[in-house]
Design a protein around this motif. Structure first.
Motif, PDB file in Angstrom:
ATOM      1  N   SER A   7       0.852  -1.187   0.000  1.00 43.28           N
ATOM      2  CA  SER A   7       0.000   0.000   0.000  1.00 43.28           C
ATOM      3  C   SER A   7       0.891   1.241   0.000  1.00 43.28           C
ATOM      4  N   SER A   8       0.858   2.004   1.072  1.00 44.92           N
ATOM      5  CA  SER A   8       1.671   3.211   1.143  1.00 44.92           C
ATOM      6  C   SER A   8       1.701   3.657   2.595  1.00 44.92           C
ATOM      7  N   ASP A   9       2.082   4.906   2.828  1.00 44.60           N
ATOM      8  CA  ASP A   9       2.021   5.424   4.188  1.00 44.60           C
ATOM      9  C   ASP A   9       0.583   5.311   4.700  1.00 44.60           C
ATOM     10  N   VAL A  10       0.445   5.066   5.992  1.00 42.24           N
ATOM     11  CA  VAL A  10      -0.881   4.931   6.592  1.00 42.24           C
ATOM     12  C   VAL A  10      -1.710   6.174   6.291  1.00 42.24           C
ATOM     13  N   GLY A  11      -2.944   5.952   5.827  1.00 43.47           N
ATOM     14  CA  GLY A  11      -3.849   7.048   5.519  1.00 43.47           C
ATOM     15  C   GLY A  11      -3.717   7.635   4.130  1.00 43.47           C
ATOM     16  N   ARG A  12      -2.853   7.056   3.310  1.00 41.83           N
ATOM     17  CA  ARG A  12      -2.623   7.585   1.968  1.00 41.83           C
ATOM     18  C   ARG A  12      -3.053   6.549   0.930  1.00 41.83           C
ATOM     19  N   LYS A  13      -3.878   6.968  -0.016  1.00 47.73           N
ATOM     20  CA  LYS A  13      -4.332   6.052  -1.059  1.00 47.73           C
ATOM     21  C   LYS A  13      -3.191   5.685  -2.007  1.00 47.73           C
ATOM     22  N   THR A  14      -3.274   4.466  -2.501  1.00 47.47           N
ATOM     23  CA  THR A  14      -2.337   3.972  -3.491  1.00 47.47           C
ATOM     24  C   THR A  14      -3.136   3.252  -4.571  1.00 47.47           C
ATOM     25  N   PHE A  15      -2.588   3.221  -5.796  1.00 47.05           N
ATOM     26  CA  PHE A  15      -3.323   2.656  -6.925  1.00 47.05           C
ATOM     27  C   PHE A  15      -2.448   1.637  -7.656  1.00 47.05           C
ATOM     28  N   TRP A  16      -3.115   0.639  -8.231  1.00 44.86           N
ATOM     29  CA  TRP A  16      -2.440  -0.378  -9.035  1.00 44.86           C
ATOM     30  C   TRP A  16      -3.145  -0.486 -10.384  1.00 44.86           C
ATOM     31  N   ALA A  40      -7.944  -1.889 -12.494  1.00 45.70           N
ATOM     32  CA  ALA A  40      -7.217  -1.024 -11.571  1.00 45.70           C
ATOM     33  C   ALA A  40      -7.787  -1.204 -10.173  1.00 45.70           C
ATOM     34  N   SER A  41      -6.940  -0.955  -9.183  1.00 50.22           N
ATOM     35  CA  SER A  41      -7.392  -1.049  -7.794  1.00 50.22           C
ATOM     36  C   SER A  41      -6.903   0.155  -7.003  1.00 50.22           C
ATOM     37  N   GLN A  42      -7.585   0.379  -5.903  1.00 44.13           N
ATOM     38  CA  GLN A  42      -7.298   1.493  -5.001  1.00 44.13           C
ATOM     39  C   GLN A  42      -7.197   0.935  -3.582  1.00 44.13           C
ATOM     40  N   THR A  43      -6.123   1.273  -2.869  1.00 49.27           N
ATOM     41  CA  THR A  43      -5.917   0.719  -1.538  1.00 49.27           C
ATOM     42  C   THR A  43      -5.730   1.829  -0.515  1.00 49.27           C
ATOM     43  N   LEU A  44      -6.032   1.493   0.730  1.00 52.40           N
ATOM     44  CA  LEU A  44      -5.839   2.423   1.837  1.00 52.40           C
ATOM     45  C   LEU A  44      -5.593   1.620   3.106  1.00 52.40           C
ATOM     46  N   THR A  46      -5.026   1.774   7.376  1.00 48.65           N
ATOM     47  CA  THR A  46      -5.293   2.558   8.579  1.00 48.65           C
ATOM     48  C   THR A  46      -4.810   1.763   9.784  1.00 48.65           C
ATOM     49  N   ARG A  47      -3.935   2.351  10.593  1.00 51.99           N
ATOM     50  CA  ARG A  47      -3.422   1.623  11.753  1.00 51.99           C
ATOM     51  C   ARG A  47      -4.494   1.572  12.842  1.00 51.99           C
ATOM     52  N   ILE A  48      -4.737   0.373  13.373  1.00 52.56           N
ATOM     53  CA  ILE A  48      -5.743   0.215  14.422  1.00 52.56           C
ATOM     54  C   ILE A  48      -5.127  -0.185  15.764  1.00 52.56           C
ATOM     55  N   SER A  49      -3.842  -0.587  15.760  1.00 43.15           N
ATOM     56  CA  SER A  49      -3.117  -0.863  16.994  1.00 43.15           C
ATOM     57  C   SER A  49      -1.636  -0.905  16.661  1.00 43.15           C
ATOM     58  N   ASP A  50      -0.800  -1.130  17.686  1.00 41.81           N
ATOM     59  CA  ASP A  50       0.639  -1.217  17.439  1.00 41.81           C
ATOM     60  C   ASP A  50       0.991  -2.416  16.574  1.00 41.81           C
ATOM     61  N   SER A  51       0.121  -3.423  16.538  1.00 40.24           N
ATOM     62  CA  SER A  51       0.454  -4.664  15.847  1.00 40.24           C
ATOM     63  C   SER A  51      -0.446  -4.973  14.651  1.00 40.24           C
ATOM     64  N   GLU A  52      -1.462  -4.119  14.384  1.00 36.39           N
ATOM     65  CA  GLU A  52      -2.409  -4.428  13.319  1.00 36.39           C
ATOM     66  C   GLU A  52      -2.755  -3.204  12.482  1.00 36.39           C
ATOM     67  N   VAL A  53      -2.997  -3.478  11.210  1.00 34.82           N
ATOM     68  CA  VAL A  53      -3.385  -2.443  10.256  1.00 34.82           C
ATOM     69  C   VAL A  53      -4.639  -2.908   9.525  1.00 34.82           C
ATOM     70  N   ALA A  54      -5.635  -2.035   9.452  1.00 35.58           N
ATOM     71  CA  ALA A  54      -6.819  -2.311   8.641  1.00 35.58           C
ATOM     72  C   ALA A  54      -6.522  -1.887   7.207  1.00 35.58           C
ATOM     73  N   TYR A  55      -6.820  -2.769   6.282  1.00 37.11           N
ATOM     74  CA  TYR A  55      -6.484  -2.552   4.873  1.00 37.11           C
ATOM     75  C   TYR A  55      -7.750  -2.710   4.038  1.00 37.11           C
ATOM     76  N   THR A  56      -8.020  -1.738   3.193  1.00 32.74           N
ATOM     77  CA  THR A  56      -9.169  -1.822   2.289  1.00 32.74           C
ATOM     78  C   THR A  56      -8.681  -1.716   0.850  1.00 32.74           C
ATOM     79  N   LEU A  57      -9.313  -2.496  -0.006  1.00 38.20           N
ATOM     80  CA  LEU A  57      -9.004  -2.496  -1.432  1.00 38.20           C
ATOM     81  C   LEU A  57     -10.307  -2.465  -2.211  1.00 38.20           C
ATOM     82  N   LYS A  58     -10.326  -1.652  -3.258  1.00 41.53           N
ATOM     83  CA  LYS A  58     -11.447  -1.594  -4.189  1.00 41.53           C
ATOM     84  C   LYS A  58     -10.883  -1.778  -5.586  1.00 41.53           C
TER      85      LYS A  58
END
Length: 230
Positions: A7-16, A40-44, A46-58
């Motif tokens: 993906s990219s930095d937390v909170g920043r959209k990335t595209f494929w 094409a896809s779009q990802t984002l 979001t950090r939800i804890s020190d050990s986990e990241v929520a990841y969304t893809l469209k």
């Protein structure tokens, strides 16, 4: 490392942007190419804890003529059954959680008939090149007693170790993506046994407007407001 490549930095959209082919087989026969693919896809993330990241893809993708590469709008011949079928282009999404234990799991609980196994493969580093992989193995059991449907995706990412090691900023990367799945329902394969396999090459992009025309315009027309930098 995986988050910065995938993906990219937390909170920043990335595209494929991806292209490739869809292959298919019947048991006992070799694979054969069925369609060209583009999408094409779009990802984002979001950090939800020190050990986990929520990841969304469209993702929006299209089945295309094997020879011309043009998006198919209408009927084509099914090479397995010699009947007319209509490919169903797709808008799909993923809502996952990546953990520092190298596990991937859905953000929501799944129905009892769905088995999900997700994992991240540790880095393979050679010189300045780094490869990391994401595997998602899914089985959907039939509630009517029929055969289960499988959906396996295997994504392999490559980037520069120097870029990945930076604390922030866009990381250029490529992806080689393979699926091994049950037939698409619109193929009307009935009780025939076999699989379809997608083989795609993808380029990571910083901005939505870097997706080339006419793919970008087609996606924007078909899925208004779903994709973009904002």
């Amino acid at each position: 490392m995986f988050l910065r490549i995938r993906s990219s930095d937390v909170g920043r959209k990335t595209f494929w942007w991806y292209t490739g082919k869809l292959y298919g087989d019947r048991y006992g026969e070799p694979m054969r190419p069925l369609f060209q693919m583009q999408g094409a896809s779009q990802t984002l993330a979001t950090r939800i804890s020190d050990s986990e990241v929520a990841y969304t893809l469209k993702e929006a993708g299209y089945y295309c003529d094997l020879e011309t590469g043009e998006v198919i709008d209408g009927e084509v011949n099914n090479v397995f059954t010699d009947e007319a079928i209509t490919p169903q282009h797709y808008l799909s999404s993923q809502d996952l959680i990546f953990s520092d234990q190298m596990a991937v799991r859905p953000q929501r609980d799944l129905p009892s008939n769905i088995s999900f196994d997700g994992r991240i493969i540790r880095p393979d580093i050679k010189g300045d090149r780094i490869w990391m992989s994401e595997y998602l193995f899914v089985t959907v059991g039939s509630r009517s007693g029929g055969n289960p449907r499988i959906s396996n995706s295997m994504a392999n990412f490559e980037a520069s170790l120097e870029d990945v090691s930076k604390p922030e900023g866009f990381v250029p990367a490529t992806m080689q993506y393979t699926t091994f799945n049950s037939y698409r329902t619109w193929m009307n394969m009935g009780d025939t046994k076999g699989h379809v396999m997608m083989r795609l090459n993808a380029l990571k992009l910083e901005r939505w407007d870097q997706i080339p025309e006419p793919l970008r315009s087609r996606i924007e027309a078909d899925h208004v407001g779903e994709f973009g930098d904002a």
